[in-house]
Design a protein around this motif. Sequence first.
Motif, short mmCIF file in Angstrom:
data_model
loop_
_atom_site.label_atom_id
_atom_site.label_comp_id
_atom_site.label_asym_id
_atom_site.label_seq_id
_atom_site.Cartn_x
_atom_site.Cartn_y
_atom_site.Cartn_z
N ALA A 75 0.83 -1.21 0.00
CA ALA A 75 0.00 0.00 0.00
C ALA A 75 0.86 1.25 0.00
CB ALA A 75 -0.92 0.00 1.21
N LEU A 76 1.95 1.22 0.79
CA LEU A 76 2.80 2.41 0.90
C LEU A 76 3.52 2.71 -0.42
CD1 LEU A 76 4.29 1.89 4.46
CD2 LEU A 76 2.86 3.79 3.73
N VAL A 77 3.86 1.66 -1.17
CA VAL A 77 4.60 1.88 -2.42
C VAL A 77 3.65 2.15 -3.58
CG1 VAL A 77 6.14 0.82 -4.10
CG2 VAL A 77 6.58 0.51 -1.68
N ARG A 78 2.54 1.40 -3.65
CA ARG A 78 1.73 1.43 -4.86
C ARG A 78 0.60 2.45 -4.86
NH1 ARG A 78 5.26 -0.50 -7.41
NH2 ARG A 78 5.22 -2.44 -8.58
N TYR A 79 0.16 2.87 -3.69
CA TYR A 79 -0.96 3.80 -3.66
C TYR A 79 -0.53 5.10 -2.99
CZ TYR A 79 -3.58 -0.38 -4.73
OH TYR A 79 -4.02 -1.52 -5.34
N SER A 80 -1.02 6.22 -3.52
CA SER A 80 -0.75 7.47 -2.83
C SER A 80 -2.03 7.87 -2.12
CB SER A 80 -0.32 8.54 -3.82
OG SER A 80 -1.29 8.73 -4.80
N PHE A 81 -1.90 8.15 -0.85
CA PHE A 81 -3.06 8.54 -0.06
C PHE A 81 -2.60 9.57 0.97
CE2 PHE A 81 -1.21 4.57 1.42
CZ PHE A 81 -0.88 4.87 2.73
N ARG A 82 -3.54 10.24 1.56
CA ARG A 82 -3.22 11.28 2.55
C ARG A 82 -2.44 10.67 3.71
NH1 ARG A 82 -6.57 16.20 2.70
NH2 ARG A 82 -6.22 16.34 4.91
N GLY A 83 -1.36 11.31 4.09
CA GLY A 83 -0.61 10.88 5.25
C GLY A 83 0.34 9.73 4.99
N ARG A 84 0.55 9.38 3.71
CA ARG A 84 1.43 8.26 3.41
C ARG A 84 2.85 8.52 3.90
NH1 ARG A 84 2.98 6.26 -2.58
NH2 ARG A 84 3.77 8.36 -2.67
N ASN A 85 3.37 9.73 3.64
CA ASN A 85 4.74 10.03 4.03
C ASN A 85 4.90 10.02 5.55
OD1 ASN A 85 5.58 10.21 1.41
ND2 ASN A 85 5.22 12.43 1.28
N VAL A 86 3.88 10.54 6.25
CA VAL A 86 3.93 10.55 7.71
C VAL A 86 3.99 9.11 8.22
CG1 VAL A 86 2.70 11.23 9.80
CG2 VAL A 86 2.64 12.70 7.77
N LEU A 87 3.13 8.26 7.67
CA LEU A 87 3.10 6.86 8.08
C LEU A 87 4.45 6.18 7.85
CD1 LEU A 87 -0.25 5.21 6.95
CD2 LEU A 87 0.84 5.11 9.17
N GLN A 88 5.00 6.44 6.67
CA GLN A 88 6.25 5.78 6.33
C GLN A 88 7.38 6.25 7.24
OE1 GLN A 88 6.57 5.52 2.14
NE2 GLN A 88 8.60 4.60 2.18
N THR A 89 7.38 7.54 7.59
CA THR A 89 8.41 8.06 8.48
C THR A 89 8.25 7.49 9.89
OG1 THR A 89 8.21 10.08 7.19
CG2 THR A 89 9.58 10.18 9.16
N LEU A 90 6.99 7.31 10.31
CA LEU A 90 6.74 6.81 11.66
C LEU A 90 7.14 5.34 11.83
CD1 LEU A 90 3.33 8.47 12.59
CD2 LEU A 90 5.58 8.91 13.58
N LEU A 91 7.46 4.68 10.73
CA LEU A 91 7.85 3.27 10.83
C LEU A 91 9.23 3.07 11.42
CD1 LEU A 91 6.56 1.87 7.46
CD2 LEU A 91 5.89 1.14 9.74
#
Lengths: 257, 357
Positions: A86-102
């Motif tokens: 989901a993080l790579v293939r779809y762009s959605f609101r807050g994706r970058n925040v989610l990815q950074t929080l990992l």
Amino acid sequence: MKKSIHVIAYAYAILILLFLYGPLLVMVLMGFNRSPLYELPFNFDLIWFQRMFTNERLLTSTRNSIGLAISVSILATFLGTLAAWALVRYSFRGRNVLQTLLVPPITIPWLILAVSMLLMFYWLKIPRSNMTLFIGHVGVALPYVILVMITRFQGMDRTLEEAARSLGASPLVTFFRITFPMILPGLVAAMMFTFAVSFDNFTISHFLAPQGVSTLPVEIYSAIRKGFTPEINAISGIIFIFSAVLILISSREIKFF
Amino acid sequence: MSSVEIIQVSKQFGAVFAADHIDLMIDDGEFFALLGPSGCGKTTILRLIAGFIEPDTGRISIGLSDMSGIPPEKRSIGVVFQNYALFPHLTARENVAFGLSVRRVDRNEITSRVNDALDMVELEGLEDRYPKQMSGGQQQRVALARALVTQPKVLLLDEPLAALDKKLRTQMQVELRQLQQRLKITTIFVTHDQEEALTLADRIAVMDNGKICQIGHPEQVYERPDTLFVSNFLGQSNIFSGKLIALENQVGKMVTDHEISLSTSWTRNKRVGEIVRLVVRPEKVKIAHQPPTGSNQIAVKIIHRVYLGTSTTYLMLPPHGETIIAFVQNEQSMPAFEVGQNVFTYWEAENCFLLED
């Protein structure tokens, strides 16, 4: 001049390896020494391995650990792969925040994670059980899977999926015949890695395991407190070699470490 | 019938129109090129036809049936990607067989059709190699065989030759054209290389900023471009702006901003008194000490010379105005003119044209 620098660099590397592997080597060797008090001279004996295999507590906790690690690696890899997709293939609101929080959960000490999980379960009035132990392990393993699989998916050319579609394959067929075989090495690596993360984990197990259930690291810890016997050396040696092999195999896939 | 119809199709990415109300009719069996600089929207059109993206507005049909909402796998298309997009975990044979096996074609039939496709692109003996064990040209052939083996109605090619070196590219151009003519398959070809478009296509659409600037046969778009953009994109141009002062017997006379008189027999619908731009291609421009009477002629000084083997490029400067460029065939072994010489440059009225705008 150049040659002497070469020699120094070489010696330095050997020193570091000695520092890292020396204690482990001593531990493994002492598992084969007859004296229970680590006395020299060295007398080769397999008595501690025999004792180990009759030590019910040690064997039970080892079985617990293996079972836990296998189920953790399966569930964490499954959930983490979907998240990475989901993080790579779809762009959605807050994706970058989610990815950074990992990333932070990987750097936060496990002790703090474990205590916070314990508090959370207490607050939610969920008693310690095999399920809390399992959830805790999956939680610490997930970020590793997601990071591994994100790099895997990013490295995969999206036009391959488009090519498959243009050739008549439905999205489902495309996933199973093209995407899945291409991410398989990453999946295997992620599973081995999360297995190792779960199997080696002491802190989470110590805080979240129910009464009377112990994993191998927890069992080793309590055995040491009662009095160290070379049985621990024997089983530690086995675990060390097993973990090292897992990590060596999976590290070929995990490039960001 | 496998014609492709694109009616009033638009596609926006953010605020940018990648396709801006595009109308295109591509005939059955035609080899059609979409030509333009990178970012002009040509690949977007191809992806819209393939169904990888859906248009915001407008309609696309393939073989007279509306493709709205039809996913790529149901469109009967073959696509060759710029990077070939071969499946790395499958051999050449398995790559080509993929489209047939997902359609559940009988096993024996797959074998024979894959063999035929591999023969067609001359890949015998390489069937069991993996993509990374093949050269760029061989991968290109596998990609082509894979796209054609399912007998699609339309073949879509996205800069398929861009990654090859010049010699191989020229060879593949010839093979591609021959194959297309033999199979008579409707083919849409995206390229930024004007020479490739001229060599291969029956018709060319020149694109810029999501719009089609001109559609025509290669000779039309090269010899009679409508706009400065098309003229410059398809080759080099000498441009003279000025005013049309007379029109007699289909020949227009103009005076440039630097008081040079020029005439052309391609005047479009321009009227006397209009501001016009006249273009002459460098290969139409000739050089002489004494030019023939009746031709367009300008006294110039040669300021630079580049020897290119088959031809020589001259840069020449008139007393007023901009540099004029000429490509002169090397009919003799020594170039005829020297840098610094004062000569005349000339060309015939029928070899130059006015731009539409």
